[in-house]
Design a protein around this motif. Structure first.
Motif, PDB file in Angstrom:
ATOM      1  N   VAL A   6       0.854  -1.188   0.000  1.00  0.00           N
ATOM      2  CA  VAL A   6       0.000   0.000   0.000  1.00  0.00           C
ATOM      3  C   VAL A   6       0.889   1.237   0.000  1.00  0.00           C
ATOM      4  O   VAL A   6       1.776   1.376   0.855  1.00  0.00           O
ATOM      5  CB  VAL A   6      -0.942   0.031   1.223  1.00  0.00           C
ATOM      6  CG1 VAL A   6      -1.788   1.302   1.213  1.00  0.00           C
ATOM      7  CG2 VAL A   6      -1.840  -1.196   1.231  1.00  0.00           C
ATOM      8  N   HIS A   7       0.652   2.137  -0.946  1.00  0.00           N
ATOM      9  CA  HIS A   7       1.513   3.308  -1.118  1.00  0.00           C
ATOM     10  C   HIS A   7       0.660   4.577  -1.082  1.00  0.00           C
ATOM     11  O   HIS A   7      -0.257   4.733  -1.889  1.00  0.00           O
ATOM     12  CB  HIS A   7       2.257   3.215  -2.450  1.00  0.00           C
ATOM     13  CG  HIS A   7       2.871   1.867  -2.697  1.00  0.00           C
ATOM     14  ND1 HIS A   7       4.118   1.514  -2.239  1.00  0.00           N
ATOM     15  CD2 HIS A   7       2.362   0.765  -3.324  1.00  0.00           C
ATOM     16  CE1 HIS A   7       4.377   0.269  -2.588  1.00  0.00           C
ATOM     17  NE2 HIS A   7       3.331  -0.211  -3.241  1.00  0.00           N
ATOM     18  N   LEU A   8       0.948   5.447  -0.139  1.00  0.00           N
ATOM     19  CA  LEU A   8       0.196   6.689   0.028  1.00  0.00           C
ATOM     20  C   LEU A   8       1.050   7.870  -0.410  1.00  0.00           C
ATOM     21  O   LEU A   8       2.179   8.041   0.061  1.00  0.00           O
ATOM     22  CB  LEU A   8      -0.228   6.864   1.486  1.00  0.00           C
ATOM     23  CG  LEU A   8      -0.903   8.188   1.844  1.00  0.00           C
ATOM     24  CD1 LEU A   8      -2.244   8.328   1.125  1.00  0.00           C
ATOM     25  CD2 LEU A   8      -1.097   8.292   3.362  1.00  0.00           C
ATOM     26  N   PHE A   9       0.493   8.698  -1.295  1.00  0.00           N
ATOM     27  CA  PHE A   9       1.185   9.885  -1.775  1.00  0.00           C
ATOM     28  C   PHE A   9       0.417  11.133  -1.337  1.00  0.00           C
ATOM     29  O   PHE A   9      -0.791  11.226  -1.570  1.00  0.00           O
ATOM     30  CB  PHE A   9       1.309   9.871  -3.303  1.00  0.00           C
ATOM     31  CG  PHE A   9       2.104   8.715  -3.838  1.00  0.00           C
ATOM     32  CD1 PHE A   9       3.483   8.741  -3.826  1.00  0.00           C
ATOM     33  CD2 PHE A   9       1.456   7.596  -4.340  1.00  0.00           C
ATOM     34  CE1 PHE A   9       4.226   7.677  -4.313  1.00  0.00           C
ATOM     35  CE2 PHE A   9       2.181   6.520  -4.826  1.00  0.00           C
ATOM     36  CZ  PHE A   9       3.569   6.560  -4.818  1.00  0.00           C
ATOM     37  N   ILE A  10       1.129  12.070  -0.712  1.00  0.00           N
ATOM     38  CA  ILE A  10       0.541  13.329  -0.258  1.00  0.00           C
ATOM     39  C   ILE A  10       1.299  14.457  -0.944  1.00  0.00           C
ATOM     40  O   ILE A  10       2.527  14.570  -0.784  1.00  0.00           O
ATOM     41  CB  ILE A  10       0.643  13.468   1.274  1.00  0.00           C
ATOM     42  CG1 ILE A  10      -0.086  12.293   1.949  1.00  0.00           C
ATOM     43  CG2 ILE A  10       0.062  14.796   1.734  1.00  0.00           C
ATOM     44  CD1 ILE A  10       0.115  12.237   3.451  1.00  0.00           C
ATOM     45  N   PRO A  11       0.630  15.292  -1.727  1.00  0.00           N
ATOM     46  CA  PRO A  11       1.317  16.321  -2.524  1.00  0.00           C
ATOM     47  C   PRO A  11       2.298  17.183  -1.749  1.00  0.00           C
ATOM     48  O   PRO A  11       3.440  17.381  -2.181  1.00  0.00           O
ATOM     49  CB  PRO A  11       0.153  17.149  -3.080  1.00  0.00           C
ATOM     50  CG  PRO A  11      -0.972  16.195  -3.175  1.00  0.00           C
ATOM     51  CD  PRO A  11      -0.814  15.293  -1.978  1.00  0.00           C
ATOM     52  N   GLU A  12       1.882  17.723  -0.606  1.00  0.00           N
ATOM     53  CA  GLU A  12       2.753  18.624   0.144  1.00  0.00           C
ATOM     54  C   GLU A  12       3.984  17.924   0.696  1.00  0.00           C
ATOM     55  O   GLU A  12       5.003  18.566   0.964  1.00  0.00           O
ATOM     56  CB  GLU A  12       1.969  19.283   1.285  1.00  0.00           C
ATOM     57  CG  GLU A  12       0.919  20.279   0.809  1.00  0.00           C
ATOM     58  CD  GLU A  12       0.265  21.005   1.963  1.00  0.00           C
ATOM     59  OE1 GLU A  12       0.616  20.689   3.127  1.00  0.00           O
ATOM     60  OE2 GLU A  12      -0.575  21.874   1.723  1.00  0.00           O
ATOM     61  N   LEU A  13       3.893  16.611   0.827  1.00  0.00           N
ATOM     62  CA  LEU A  13       5.013  15.844   1.369  1.00  0.00           C
ATOM     63  C   LEU A  13       5.897  15.269   0.266  1.00  0.00           C
ATOM     64  O   LEU A  13       7.129  15.341   0.336  1.00  0.00           O
ATOM     65  CB  LEU A  13       4.486  14.711   2.256  1.00  0.00           C
ATOM     66  CG  LEU A  13       5.533  13.778   2.880  1.00  0.00           C
ATOM     67  CD1 LEU A  13       6.450  14.572   3.808  1.00  0.00           C
ATOM     68  CD2 LEU A  13       4.856  12.640   3.636  1.00  0.00           C
ATOM     69  N   GLU A  48      -5.409  14.180  -1.353  1.00  0.00           N
ATOM     70  CA  GLU A  48      -5.418  15.628  -1.593  1.00  0.00           C
ATOM     71  C   GLU A  48      -5.120  15.973  -3.053  1.00  0.00           C
ATOM     72  O   GLU A  48      -4.272  16.804  -3.361  1.00  0.00           O
ATOM     73  CB  GLU A  48      -4.410  16.314  -0.658  1.00  0.00           C
ATOM     74  CG  GLU A  48      -4.712  16.086   0.808  1.00  0.00           C
ATOM     75  CD  GLU A  48      -3.689  16.719   1.729  1.00  0.00           C
ATOM     76  OE1 GLU A  48      -2.793  17.426   1.230  1.00  0.00           O
ATOM     77  OE2 GLU A  48      -3.771  16.495   2.946  1.00  0.00           O
ATOM     78  N   MET A  49      -5.832  15.304  -3.951  1.00  0.00           N
ATOM     79  CA  MET A  49      -5.621  15.527  -5.379  1.00  0.00           C
ATOM     80  C   MET A  49      -5.841  16.977  -5.778  1.00  0.00           C
ATOM     81  O   MET A  49      -5.318  17.442  -6.792  1.00  0.00           O
ATOM     82  CB  MET A  49      -6.559  14.631  -6.187  1.00  0.00           C
ATOM     83  CG  MET A  49      -6.138  13.171  -6.257  1.00  0.00           C
ATOM     84  SD  MET A  49      -4.642  12.921  -7.230  1.00  0.00           S
ATOM     85  CE  MET A  49      -5.233  13.344  -8.872  1.00  0.00           C
ATOM     86  N   GLN A  50      -6.626  17.705  -4.977  1.00  0.00           N
ATOM     87  CA  GLN A  50      -6.855  19.121  -5.285  1.00  0.00           C
ATOM     88  C   GLN A  50      -5.573  19.932  -5.191  1.00  0.00           C
ATOM     89  O   GLN A  50      -5.478  21.031  -5.740  1.00  0.00           O
ATOM     90  CB  GLN A  50      -7.923  19.716  -4.361  1.00  0.00           C
ATOM     91  CG  GLN A  50      -7.498  19.920  -2.925  1.00  0.00           C
ATOM     92  CD  GLN A  50      -7.612  18.677  -2.064  1.00  0.00           C
ATOM     93  OE1 GLN A  50      -7.943  17.594  -2.559  1.00  0.00           O
ATOM     94  NE2 GLN A  50      -7.353  18.809  -0.775  1.00  0.00           N
ATOM     95  N   SER A  51      -4.557  19.391  -4.509  1.00  0.00           N
ATOM     96  CA  SER A  51      -3.289  20.096  -4.339  1.00  0.00           C
ATOM     97  C   SER A  51      -2.163  19.521  -5.198  1.00  0.00           C
ATOM     98  O   SER A  51      -1.054  20.051  -5.195  1.00  0.00           O
ATOM     99  CB  SER A  51      -2.854  20.043  -2.863  1.00  0.00           C
ATOM    100  OG  SER A  51      -3.838  20.614  -2.022  1.00  0.00           O
ATOM    101  N   LEU A  52      -2.463  18.457  -5.928  1.00  0.00           N
ATOM    102  CA  LEU A  52      -1.423  17.824  -6.746  1.00  0.00           C
ATOM    103  C   LEU A  52      -1.098  18.679  -7.964  1.00  0.00           C
ATOM    104  O   LEU A  52      -1.976  19.311  -8.555  1.00  0.00           O
ATOM    105  CB  LEU A  52      -1.889  16.448  -7.209  1.00  0.00           C
ATOM    106  CG  LEU A  52      -0.831  15.573  -7.886  1.00  0.00           C
ATOM    107  CD1 LEU A  52       0.188  15.096  -6.855  1.00  0.00           C
ATOM    108  CD2 LEU A  52      -1.485  14.370  -8.569  1.00  0.00           C
ATOM    109  N   LEU A  53       0.166  18.691  -8.341  1.00  0.00           N
ATOM    110  CA  LEU A  53       0.579  19.446  -9.516  1.00  0.00           C
ATOM    111  C   LEU A  53      -0.118  18.918 -10.761  1.00  0.00           C
ATOM    112  O   LEU A  53      -0.098  17.708 -11.016  1.00  0.00           O
ATOM    113  CB  LEU A  53       2.104  19.332  -9.700  1.00  0.00           C
ATOM    114  CG  LEU A  53       2.971  19.937  -8.594  1.00  0.00           C
ATOM    115  CD1 LEU A  53       4.432  19.553  -8.806  1.00  0.00           C
ATOM    116  CD2 LEU A  53       2.821  21.450  -8.569  1.00  0.00           C
TER     117      LEU A  53
END
Length: 209
Positions: A6-13, A48-53
């Motif tokens: 399981v892989h979690l991606f957070i834009p700000e991080l 937080e896809m709203q913050s993804l590039l």
């Protein structure tokens, strides 16, 4: 979440700098390719896809496109991708409110009632992760699932659960006091909790102490 599959991606991080988008694209593709090569059953969550590039998420298109064969000897079709976003929050709330005004019960709504507006707003909101995304252009996202706004009865259940977790007895008076500290909208209706069940813990302590 405590799994190597399981892989979690957070834009700000993970993807905070716009000027490094080329690097992020390479890193993301390599991460997906490397993990699926070792085991095809993987779960990738993009929060937080709203913050993804914008454009970054399009690099996964080759992995989720409609291929009937392996790519470089690897079958990518068994992996699952989840995109979490608040981009369509207002549109979802508008549909829910229209349902209420029409006299329909919340439970009567189906996925079909929401998918169109979520797809459209996700695609059209400039600067967000799925803005003009190839994943939407090529119909590669299987489902657009709404997180419906929480009503008072749902928030009350959150309060009750938090009190149980703290070992406190159920108390309707306390529940009502906590609800009175929370904001509900829209104006003239006050149906939906502005923050869902966030800050419930703090509000309960404020009431009890």
């Amino acid at each position: 979440m405590d799994s190597k599959f399981v892989h979690l991606f957070i834009p700000e991080l993970h993807f905070p700098h716009k000027e490094l988008i080329r690097t992020y694209k390479d890193q993301l593709q390599n991460w997906i390719r490397g993990n699926i090569s070792s085991c095809p059953y993987q779960l990738f969550i993009f929060d937080e896809m709203q913050s993804l590039l914008p454009e970054l998420i399009d690099v996964i298109k080759p992995f989720i496109d409609y291929h009937n064969h392996k790519i470089d000897g690897v079958d990518y079709r068994r992996a699952i991708y989840i995109f979490l976003s608040s981009t369509s929050g207002q549109e979802i709330a508008d549909v829910a409110l229209r349902t209420f005004k029409d006299g329909r019960k919340r439970e009567s709504m189906t996925l079909k009632d929401y998918e169109g507006v979520i797809r459209s707003s996700s695609y059209s909101q400039q600067g967000t992760g799925l803005w003009h995304s190839k994943l939407i252009d090529h119909h590669l996202i299987s489902h657009f699932v709404p997180f419906l706004p929480l009503e008072r009865e749902h928030v009350r259940k959150c309060i009750q659960q938090e009190m149980r977790d703290q070992g406190w007895p159920q108390c309707t008076e306390t529940e009502n006091e906590v609800l009175n500290y929370l904001s509900f909208g829209p104006v003239n209706y006050e149906l939906y909790a502005a923050k869902g069940c966030k800050n419930i813990h703090e509000k309960i302590y404020l009431v009890k102490w």
